[in-house]
Design an enzyme around this catalytic site. Structure first.
Site, mmCIF file in Angstrom:
data_model
loop_
_atom_site.group_PDB
_atom_site.id
_atom_site.type_symbol
_atom_site.label_atom_id
_atom_site.label_comp_id
_atom_site.label_asym_id
_atom_site.label_seq_id
_atom_site.Cartn_x
_atom_site.Cartn_y
_atom_site.Cartn_z
ATOM 1 N N GLU A 250 0.854 -1.194 0.000
ATOM 2 C CA GLU A 250 0.000 0.000 0.000
ATOM 3 C C GLU A 250 0.891 1.246 0.000
ATOM 4 O OE1 GLU A 250 -3.219 0.111 2.858
ATOM 5 O OE2 GLU A 250 -3.410 2.279 2.673
ATOM 6 N N ARG A 328 -7.357 2.564 13.305
ATOM 7 C CA ARG A 328 -8.233 1.405 13.123
ATOM 8 C C ARG A 328 -8.188 0.481 14.347
ATOM 9 N NH1 ARG A 328 -11.509 -0.991 9.228
ATOM 10 N NH2 ARG A 328 -11.058 0.312 7.439
ATOM 11 N N GLU A 730 -10.392 -8.435 4.210
ATOM 12 C CA GLU A 730 -9.702 -8.475 5.496
ATOM 13 C C GLU A 730 -10.459 -9.163 6.634
ATOM 14 O OE1 GLU A 730 -9.276 -4.156 4.973
ATOM 15 O OE2 GLU A 730 -7.344 -4.403 5.972
HETATM 16 N N1 MTE Z 1 -5.946 -11.584 -1.365
HETATM 17 C C1 MTE Z 1 -4.895 -11.928 -2.140
HETATM 18 N N2 MTE Z 1 -4.952 -13.072 -2.826
HETATM 19 N N3 MTE Z 1 -3.787 -11.150 -2.213
HETATM 20 C C2 MTE Z 1 -3.684 -9.984 -1.496
HETATM 21 O O1 MTE Z 1 -2.668 -9.288 -1.583
HETATM 22 N N4 MTE Z 1 -4.765 -8.447 0.098
HETATM 23 C C3 MTE Z 1 -5.735 -8.342 1.179
HETATM 24 C C4 MTE Z 1 -7.103 -8.828 0.718
HETATM 25 N N5 MTE Z 1 -7.001 -10.097 0.067
HETATM 26 C C5 MTE Z 1 -4.786 -9.597 -0.672
HETATM 27 C C6 MTE Z 1 -5.924 -10.436 -0.656
HETATM 28 C C7 MTE Z 1 -5.871 -6.997 1.702
HETATM 29 S S1 MTE Z 1 -4.782 -6.447 2.847
HETATM 30 C C8 MTE Z 1 -6.889 -6.190 1.308
HETATM 31 S S2 MTE Z 1 -7.092 -4.648 1.985
HETATM 32 C C9 MTE Z 1 -7.839 -6.591 0.283
HETATM 33 O O2 MTE Z 1 -7.602 -7.888 -0.214
HETATM 34 C C10 MTE Z 1 -7.757 -5.580 -0.860
HETATM 35 O O3 MTE Z 1 -8.582 -5.925 -1.917
HETATM 36 P P1 MTE Z 1 -10.165 -5.641 -1.897
HETATM 37 O O4 MTE Z 1 -10.322 -4.236 -1.427
HETATM 38 O O5 MTE Z 1 -10.540 -5.844 -3.285
HETATM 39 O O6 MTE Z 1 -10.765 -6.620 -0.949
HETATM 40 N N1 HPA Z 2 -7.438 0.682 5.588
HETATM 41 C C1 HPA Z 2 -6.422 0.456 4.758
HETATM 42 N N2 HPA Z 2 -5.645 1.381 4.305
HETATM 43 C C2 HPA Z 2 -5.856 2.623 4.715
HETATM 44 C C3 HPA Z 2 -6.893 2.936 5.585
HETATM 45 C C4 HPA Z 2 -7.724 1.906 6.044
HETATM 46 O O1 HPA Z 2 -8.661 2.103 6.812
HETATM 47 N N3 HPA Z 2 -6.844 4.254 5.811
HETATM 48 C C5 HPA Z 2 -5.795 4.711 5.103
HETATM 49 N N4 HPA Z 2 -5.198 3.730 4.432
HETATM 50 MO MO1 MOS Z 3 -5.147 -3.939 3.150
HETATM 51 S S1 MOS Z 3 -4.033 -4.024 4.884
HETATM 52 O O1 MOS Z 3 -6.019 -2.519 3.617
HETATM 53 O O2 MOS Z 3 -3.990 -3.417 2.024
#
Ligand code: MTE
Ligand code: HPA
Ligand code: MOS
Length: 774
Positions: A250, A328, A730
């Site tokens: 990120e 958070r 998550e």
């Molecule tokens: N799943 C896979 N396969 N690879 C990833 O890197 N990242 C996780 C989750 N699932 C991730 C994953 C994290 S930290 C987040 S915040 C969300 O996917 C981000 O994607 P989304 O917002 O589409 O759920």
């Molecule tokens: N989640 C993940 N990434 C972020 C957030 C959050 O709530 N706020 C800022 N970056």
């Molecule tokens: Mo997920 S820890 O918000 O990239």
């Protein structure tokens, strides 16, 4: 690199079913994944003359740089140049939330692995050889590796924050039971399979294109512009997909991309920078370790009346995302319980570790571990099962969170009830008890773990996205959003949205790379909100196009627009199929000079947060669920297996069942790993000891539960979720917290003298010690 293809993925989709609109969709990347044809940064076709680079980093965790001698390295054949902070034309600053992090160290180093220079050479091998020839002299300064020590020495990232509901001081006076304690949860390595990396190439007039393995293309663009002293329009960032990010990309994909761009700027040549696993493990931050303390007060009937917690976050040497992650933690300090009097405080402590960063759950799991520890401790002292306390305090409709949001659409009790009845909890409990009565060398333990996770970036201004949709004149569709595919299946969800709304075949839709010139000013793909934010924008764009197309059809068929429908690529008027197909409709629209492109913007409505009061309505909605975890501990060895993990999860109305199940399973495994076996270790000198996969153990096929069952909770979903399909990335990680408590209960069954410990991960070594502790 790639062999010729016998047929393309599109052909396969076509063969299978041209119009598989209703059937559940597979991840659209699965075809190229299993054939090894999916493209990552390292697969980009490099230009002739491309340079390769390696980062020279600090061999000490804290100190003043007395001297660095690059001369031997510079003389090595094949070395093009070595770049340091002196070569930065703009600002030597990459801090996103707080400007406290240089790209390259100047006079001081603050963590072991801190980048000092970039060695650019004709091959990575030569760059690595050159790295060994650099001589550095550092005057060492005191090293802090724990949050507590940082607090004692007054080293902080920013001011502490507190969320307050009711009055804990008053409420503790009415409590029948009060317990206090301390907890520790360790860091966690994101361990994306694709390491950090980027490829920068010069475009004309000094512009630079960066292909980056980042969750945040705009963060890369903005920071590269800042460091190079460029306007943002001179930097283009492109992302095809990531081999995993898990939060680790990120913010921390940025420095490598910026370094490659800096070298490209000076050399006017393409530069590749891909960290190897060792460099990546050493130089990048991880989940934040937390040292916390709590005080919990309950009534005789086990209602939690008051809860106080202080979270010491080990932030590392710079802020990175720590303030947002700390926030958070406060948002999730009471997990899925209603507590009328809460005071939670988080302190971001500055240490000499790599800046810790986002990891799935983003501080939420750390907060939830503490209240679960408090409940377990209270239960052990009162002499009841922890699940009695958990159950007695589950959040209800219209309960208030400590941050002022009123809970609606609450599924805490529903998922708890469902998990108990669907999996027959009483029988599981009996089996555990029977087993423990009849075995002395093995003991079973059981724990329930409810979760509640808020969906939205906690920082309200970040909750927006845009989508750009082109319908090409042959009827095929190209979609650009800010969504970054990192394995979570968001591209498949985007494709589904467009295909479903237009009622066209999946193979007609292509998801383009994520690129800052097509979709700008984006939030990172994070906070589990990517599909919601980008999907809502996409839906809006597709709806606008559909209306335009319906108008064309209405004119062509000479009927009112309200009577027009498109189903399976056929235009219907008044419920009757016309001879207009999707393709001919698009052709007609083209001849009529109708715009076949649309750009839409979405910003989550309703949400707000007032930081001066620490109150508001920060989340679009919450995701709920409950898990039952059972474990068997080998009381001779201290090893354990998880017999079963049984979950009832609140998907809302899942739009992609296979993908969402994969997310629940993957997150769960990471949660269990964090709580049980993944042990980050730093020496007192700040050196990462768990610096390879031989010293850092993540769960594998054999160390995770023998069975994982996930049953969807039947709910109506939320209008704020894309197509009522709730965010899933998550939340399920936090089911893994139950694994910790299941092990605790098994140890207790073996050793009645055992005093519960709240020091995660619960590694086999710790289990063995605990089994025989007095
Ligand atoms: N799943 C896979 N396969 N690879 C990833 O890197 N990242 C996780 C989750 N699932 C991730 C994953 C994290 S930290 C987040 S915040 C969300 O996917 C981000 O994607 P989304 O917002 O589409 O759920
Ligand atoms: N989640 C993940 N990434 C972020 C957030 C959050 O709530 N706020 C800022 N970056
Ligand atoms: Mo997920 S820890 O918000 O990239």
């Amino acid at each position: 690199m790639h062999k010729s293809r016998s047929h393309t993925p599109l052909d396969v989709l076509k063969d299978k079913s041209a119009l598989a609109l209703k059937e559940s969709i597979k991840n659209i990347d699965s075809y190229t994944h299993v054939r090894g044809e999916s493209l990552y940064v390292d697969d980009v076709n490099v230009r002739e003359g491309t340079y390769y680079s390696v980062v020279f980093d600090s061999p000490k965790a804290h100190g003043r740089i007395i001297n660095i001698d690059y001369s031997k390295a510079e003389k090595l054949g094949g070395v093009a140049r070595i770049f340091t902070y002196k070569d930065i034309p703009g600002e030597n600053q990459i801090g996103g939330i707080i400007p406290d992090e240089p790209l390259f160290a100047e006079g001081e180093v603050h963590f072991w692995g801190q980048p000092i220079a970039l060695i650019v050479a004709s091959s990575e091998f030569i760059a690595r050889q050159a790295r060994r020839l650099i001589q550095i002299e550092i005057e060492e300064l005191p090293v802090i590796t724990t949050a507590k020590e940082a607090k004692e020495k007054g080293k902080f990232i920013n001011a502490p924050r507190s969320f307050i509901l009711g009055n804990t001081e008053k409420a503790f006076k009415d409590c029948d039971y009060i317990f206090e304690g301390e907890t520790f949860s360790n860091g966690q390595e994101q361990l994306y399979i694709e390491a950090q990396g980027a490829y920068a190439e010069p475009l004309e007039n000094g512009s630079i294109k960066i292909t980056s393995s980042t969750q945040g293309p705009t963060a890369v663009q903005k920071t590269a512009a800042r460091v190079l002293g460029f306007p943002m329009h001179k930097i283009e960032v492109d992302v095809t997909r990531l081999g995993g990010g898990f939060g680790g990309k990120e913010d921390q994909a940025t420095p490598w991309a910026v370094m490659a761009a800096l070298a490209t700027y000076h050399l006017n040549q393409s530069v590749k920078l891909i960290l190897n696993r060792h460099d990546d493990l050493r130089m990048t931050g991880k989940r934040h370790p937390y040292e916390s303390s709590y005080k919990i007060g309950l009534s005789k009937d086990l209602k939690i009346l008051a809860y106080e917690a202080e979270f010491l976050q080990n932030s590392g040497a710079a802020a990175d995302l720590s303030p947002a992650i700390a926030e958070r933690t406060l948002f999730h300090a009471t997990n899925s319980y209603f507590v009328p009097n809460v005071k939670s405080t988080v302190i971001s402590c500055k240490t000499n570790l790599p800046p810790n960063t986002a990891f799935r759950g983003f501080g939420g799991p750390q907060g939830m571990f503490v209240i679960e520890s408090a409940i377990a401790n209270a239960a052990a002292n009162i002499g009841v099962s922890p699940s009695k306390i958990q159950e007695a305090n589950l959040l209800g409709e219209n309960d208030e969170f400590s941050y002022g949001q009123i809970a609606t659409g609450v599924e805490a009790k529903n998922s708890w009830k469902a998990v108990k009845s669907i999996y027959n909890l009483e029988q599981i409990e009996r089996e555990v008890e029977d087993f423990n009565n009849s075995h002395s060398d093995f003991k079973k333990g059981l724990a329930l773990m409810p979760i509640c996770f808020g969906i939205s970036f906690t920082n309200t201004p970040m909750n927006h996205a845009r989508a750009l949709v082109h319908i090409y004149q042959d009827g095929s569709v190209g979609i650009s959003t800010a969504a970054v595919e990192m394995g979570q299946g968001v591209n498949t969800k985007m494709l589904q949205i467009a295909a479903q709304l237009f009622s066209i075949a999946h193979h007609k839709v292509k998801i383009e790379t994520t690129n800052t010139t097509r979709v700008a000013n984006t939030s990172p793909s994070a906070a589990s909100s990517t599909a919601d934010l980008n999907g809502k924008a996409l839906l809006k764009a597709c709806k606008a196009l559909l209306e335009r197309l319906k108008a064309v059809a209405s004119e062509a068929l000479n009927t009112a627009i309200e009577t027009i429908e498109i189903k399976d690529e056929i235009v219907y008027a008044n419920g009757k199929a016309s001879d207009l197909s999707w393709n001919t409709l698009i052709g007609t629209a083209m001849l009529k000079r109708v715009a076949l492109t649309e750009n839409a913007h979405y910003a989550t409505p309703v949400i707000r947060f007032d930081k001066s009061k620490e109150k508001g309505h920060p989340f679009a909605y919450h995701v709920y669920g409950t898990a039952i975890i059972t474990t068997t501990v080998d009381c001779t060895r201290g090893t354990y297996v998880f017999d079963a993990i049984k979950i009832v999860h609140d998907y809302g109305k899942s739009m992609s069942k296979g993908i969402d199940l994969g997310q629940v399973e993957g997150a769960l495994v990471q949660g269990v790993g964090w709580m049980t076996m993944e042990e980050i270790a730093y020496g007192e000198d700040g050196r990462l000891l768990s610096n390879a996969l031989s010293t850092y153990k993540v769960p594998d096929m054999f160390s995770i539960a023998k069975t994982i069952d996930v049953v969807p909770l039947e709910t109506t979903g939320s209008d704020m979720a894309i197509l009522k399909s709730k965010a899933v990335g998550e939340p399920p990680l936090m089911y893994g917290i139950g694994a910790y408590f299941a092990i605790q209960n098994a140890i207790k069954a073996f050793n009645p003298n055992y005093k519960l410990k709240f020091h995660a991960p619960m590694t086999p070594e710790k289990v063995l010690m605990s089994l025989y502790s007095r």
